[in-house]
Enzyme design. Sequence first.
Site, PDB file in Angstrom:
ATOM      1  N   GLU A 181      -5.711   7.053  -4.509  1.00  0.00           N
ATOM      2  CA  GLU A 181      -5.513   8.233  -3.660  1.00  0.00           C
ATOM      3  C   GLU A 181      -6.594   9.268  -3.914  1.00  0.00           C
ATOM      4  O   GLU A 181      -7.087   9.934  -2.986  1.00  0.00           O
ATOM      5  CB  GLU A 181      -4.130   8.836  -3.932  1.00  0.00           C
ATOM      6  CG  GLU A 181      -3.573   9.647  -2.777  1.00  0.00           C
ATOM      7  CD  GLU A 181      -3.205   8.803  -1.568  1.00  0.00           C
ATOM      8  OE1 GLU A 181      -4.017   8.775  -0.608  1.00  0.00           O
ATOM      9  OE2 GLU A 181      -2.135   8.186  -1.565  1.00  0.00           O
ATOM     10  N   CYS A 207       0.828  -1.210   0.000  1.00  0.00           N
ATOM     11  CA  CYS A 207       0.000   0.000   0.000  1.00  0.00           C
ATOM     12  C   CYS A 207       0.862   1.260   0.000  1.00  0.00           C
ATOM     13  O   CYS A 207       1.517   1.558  -0.980  1.00  0.00           O
ATOM     14  CB  CYS A 207      -0.970  -0.053   1.169  1.00  0.00           C
ATOM     15  SG  CYS A 207      -2.360   1.091   0.999  1.00  0.00           S
ATOM     16  N   HIS A 208       0.915   2.014   1.101  1.00  0.00           N
ATOM     17  CA  HIS A 208       1.785   3.183   1.187  1.00  0.00           C
ATOM     18  C   HIS A 208       3.166   2.829   1.732  1.00  0.00           C
ATOM     19  O   HIS A 208       4.055   3.679   1.764  1.00  0.00           O
ATOM     20  CB  HIS A 208       1.148   4.273   2.053  1.00  0.00           C
ATOM     21  CG  HIS A 208      -0.036   4.926   1.395  1.00  0.00           C
ATOM     22  ND1 HIS A 208      -1.309   4.451   1.532  1.00  0.00           N
ATOM     23  CD2 HIS A 208      -0.128   6.020   0.582  1.00  0.00           C
ATOM     24  CE1 HIS A 208      -2.149   5.211   0.844  1.00  0.00           C
ATOM     25  NE2 HIS A 208      -1.464   6.157   0.256  1.00  0.00           N
TER      26      HIS A 208
END
Length: 250
Positions: A186, A155-156
């Site tokens: 996002e 993910c991030h």
Amino acid sequence: MKRIIAALFALSLSVFAADKKPLLLVLTNHAELGETGKPTGFYLSEAAHPHEVFTKAGYKVKLASPEGGFAPLDPKSLELEDEANAAFWKNFGNGDKDKPGVAETMALSDVGPGEYGGIFFAGGHGSMWDFPASAELRAVTASIYSRGGVVGAVCHGPAALVNLKLPDGSLLVSGKKVAVFTNEEEEKVELTEVVPFLLQTAFEDMGAEIVPAEAFSENAVRDGRLVTGQNPASAKKAAQLFVEGLTAED
């Protein structure tokens, strides 16, 4: 005879486990979502699901963070109906509903890279701020990868790999196939103007090959000893590919 066979089997398992180097599971220390006044941190399932996969595969896992100490949890991710989440929270969570998180993590500056077989970065929006800014994170990750270890993120979490260079000066992700939280995702969570940069754009700028899937669907990619997952739904798959990478010969 049965007891002897059982004892020999147990011994073989213990020896097999002893041959496996432990793994680092890295959480963010960053707790503020930009200038919104809202809390953030690591995303529970992106730590809990990999932790479950790694431990079931026989690996010891050490929780770490750029600064060490408290690792804040994104309160939106505190979903304890999920069994892996509940187990992780029971073992490591501080139980504080007002300021949830993991009370103790090891600082990456205290890590001996040669002791670990791989490093995996849990996501959560907090990682967008402190992961790319940590010199210790870059040093440990580059060392583990250069020693033949596996690097993973979901993910991030891939924010840890932004502008991360190997000892020869090359970017770790240049020319690699990757899955990261996409610009579309996002935008859908309405944080395009809040995060310090967009992951997909950053990886494209570094020469990585983005392998996207439908927004918020499972998508994880292994390119040699680099494993990445697109979003929370991809955490378990990314962890499974990470374990695959630990034993692969490529």
